[in-house]
Every structure is written in C-alpha cells, then in structure tokens.
Enzyme design. Structure first.
Site, mmCIF file in Angstrom:
data_model
loop_
_atom_site.group_PDB
_atom_site.id
_atom_site.type_symbol
_atom_site.label_atom_id
_atom_site.label_comp_id
_atom_site.label_asym_id
_atom_site.label_seq_id
_atom_site.Cartn_x
_atom_site.Cartn_y
_atom_site.Cartn_z
ATOM 1 N N SER A 28 19.653 28.329 12.175
ATOM 2 C CA SER A 28 19.752 29.327 13.234
ATOM 3 C C SER A 28 21.202 29.566 13.613
ATOM 4 O O SER A 28 21.949 28.629 13.910
ATOM 5 C CB SER A 28 18.974 28.864 14.483
ATOM 6 O OG SER A 28 19.177 29.757 15.561
ATOM 7 N N SER A 82 13.951 37.132 10.452
ATOM 8 C CA SER A 82 14.525 35.917 9.867
ATOM 9 C C SER A 82 13.710 34.695 10.278
ATOM 10 O O SER A 82 12.817 34.773 11.121
ATOM 11 C CB SER A 82 15.983 35.744 10.323
ATOM 12 O OG SER A 82 16.032 35.299 11.673
ATOM 13 N N SER A 96 14.817 31.944 11.830
ATOM 14 C CA SER A 96 15.525 31.103 12.792
ATOM 15 C C SER A 96 14.621 30.564 13.898
ATOM 16 O O SER A 96 14.991 29.608 14.587
ATOM 17 C CB SER A 96 16.681 31.875 13.431
ATOM 18 O OG SER A 96 16.206 32.907 14.281
ATOM 19 N N LYS A 103 15.853 34.383 20.527
ATOM 20 C CA LYS A 103 16.086 32.941 20.552
ATOM 21 C C LYS A 103 15.395 32.366 21.787
ATOM 22 O O LYS A 103 14.862 33.077 22.623
ATOM 23 C CB LYS A 103 17.582 32.607 20.619
ATOM 24 C CG LYS A 103 18.438 33.215 19.530
ATOM 25 C CD LYS A 103 18.192 32.629 18.168
ATOM 26 C CE LYS A 103 19.062 33.290 17.109
ATOM 27 N NZ LYS A 103 18.747 32.819 15.738
#
Length: 267
Positions: free
Chosen positions: A231, A67, A69, A124
C-alpha cells in the site's frame, strides 16, 4: 476526466435551455409548432442529469476499486458506495465544506482526493486524527503511545498483478472500535524507505529502517491500506487534508467476479 465537472457543465447547459424555453421560446411557438430538437433533447435530459448530480454530489457516489492496497477488506474489481454527507456537505467540484456534519474517525474506510494529484481518488483506512502521534514499528501500529491490538487469524493468499502469488499473514486489528482484517507479508521489509517522498509537514515525521513516527497536523488525517506491505499511503506521501475528503465507504454493491460480495458492508 473530472466526471463531477462534466456533469455540472451538462446540468448548466440543459438547465439553461430548459429555462430559456420556459421563459421565452415556448411563448413564441404556435400551438401546432413542434419543439426544435436542440430544445426537446436538453429538456428531456435535464431532470435526469439533475437527479444524478444531486445524488452523486450530496448523498451517494459509486467507485471502483482499482488496486489491491485494501485487500482483504476490498478486492480489485469491487464496486463500492460512498456516503457523501457523513463527513459534511461539500460544494461539488471545488469540494468546499458548506455544512459540518461529522469528522472521519479512526478505523473508518475513507475515500479522498490524492494529495499529490487531486484528480485521482484514493481509498484507505483512517489511522490517525489531528494531533495523534502515529508510530509504525516492526509492522505494528502505536497511537499516542498505545499499541493497537492485533490477533493473528492464519494465512491469506492472493494473486497480484503479474500473476504473482502472495502469501501473507492474516490479522484482525482493533482500531477505534472498528475490528478489521489486515495483511502482513513477513518477507517484505518493514518500510520501503526509498518510497518516502517530500510532502507538506514532512518535518512532523521521522524514519529509520524498521520504524516511522509521525504527528498528524491540525486539519489532516493519517491513512493506511489494510494490505500493509502493498500500500502506498501516508507512510510514504504524507497526510490527507480535510479539504480532500470525499466520503465514507460503506457498501460493496457489485463485483463481476464474485457475486457473494454483493451487499457486503465495509467495516
């Protein structure tokens, strides 16, 4: 699919056949007798599976970025390597920590098991450590009452799923000695309050339309994506327990669409 579990089962089966042959079956065969196929193939694969299992479980594991994010640090399609021992030696599959090595630090890019569905791996940036007070107000971070330095570096455009062109502001954020790029979309709301779920230690957080504040509980971490307005992270689903930590992302080793990204160190 839990690849670590599948690999462990293959290791146990091939290793069991190798051991059985070494202790019993080989002694019963004559000098001219050939190994049966169900012994020959597992014995051949066992060393390879053992090597892959050890490397993947304790040293380095590959992941693919699914993704956007973490744009612009990580792009969709990046293949990355994750250091499995930086944050401690853990027992494969169950992820129990056996040896303490180091702990995640602010600003590091971390792979972890998603708290709402531990079968999924998320990536993250670590923003808050145990005991930190995290405030996100007007799209700016404060940690323990101190604003995190951000310097504007122009604009950044990218195409997201659905072929929508997104124009965002590009900043350099200085977090824990790890300067890194972040994106802020000025047209997006400060927080998507409808996306905030119930989660463990939810009482540690307060929300309103333009700000949120959370105190990170012991043994947990607060994480955010570098693409701040695209995100799903700790602002919405809560804290990452230490038991869910997988490792530290450190290198982009492949990207089919952009060979220039190969060898890029993740900062």
């Amino acid at each position: 699919m839990n690849f670590a579990l599948v690999l462990l089962l293959l290791l146990l089966v091939t290793g069991g056949i190798w051991l059985l042959d070494r202790l019993m079956l080989a002694k019963r065969r004559g000098p001219q007798d050939k190994e049966p196929w169900w012994v020959e193939y597992p014995k051949s694969f066992f060393p390879v599976i053992l090597l892959v299992f050890v490397l993947r479980s304790f040293l380095v594991e590959p992941f693919k970025i699914p993704s956007g994010s973490m744009i612009p640090t990580l792009l969709v399609g990046d293949f990355i390597l994750v250091n499995k021992y930086t944050y401690g030696i853990r027992l494969p599959v169950v992820n129990w920590k056996l040896i303490e090595v180091d702990s995640p630090r602010r600003g590091e890019v971390m792979v972890f098991r998603y708290p709402e569905n531990p079968s999924l791996d998320y990536i993250k940036r670590v923003v808050g450590l145990p005991g930190d007070r995290i405030v996100y107000r007007n799209k700016r971070l404060e940690i323990n009452g101190q604003p995190v330095k951000m310097v504007k570096n122009g604009e950044y455009s990218y195409v997201e799923s659905g072929l929508n062109l997104v124009r965002a502001l590009l900043f350099t954020e200085y977090l824990g000695g790890h300067p890194h790029a972040v994106l802020i979309n000025p047209s997006a709301p400060d927080l998507q309050l409808a996306g905030v779920r119930q989660f463990p230690f939810r009482d540690n957080c307060t929300y309103n339309e333009d700000a949120m504040s959370c105190t990170v509980p012991p043994g947990h971490y607060f994480v955010m994506g570098d693409n701040r307005d695209s995100s799903s992270d700790s602002r919405y689903w809560g804290f990452v327990p230490d038991s869910h930590v997988v490792g530290k992302a450190f290198l982009i080793w492949w990207n089919f669409g952009d060979f220039k990204r190969i060898g890029t160190v993740i900062r």
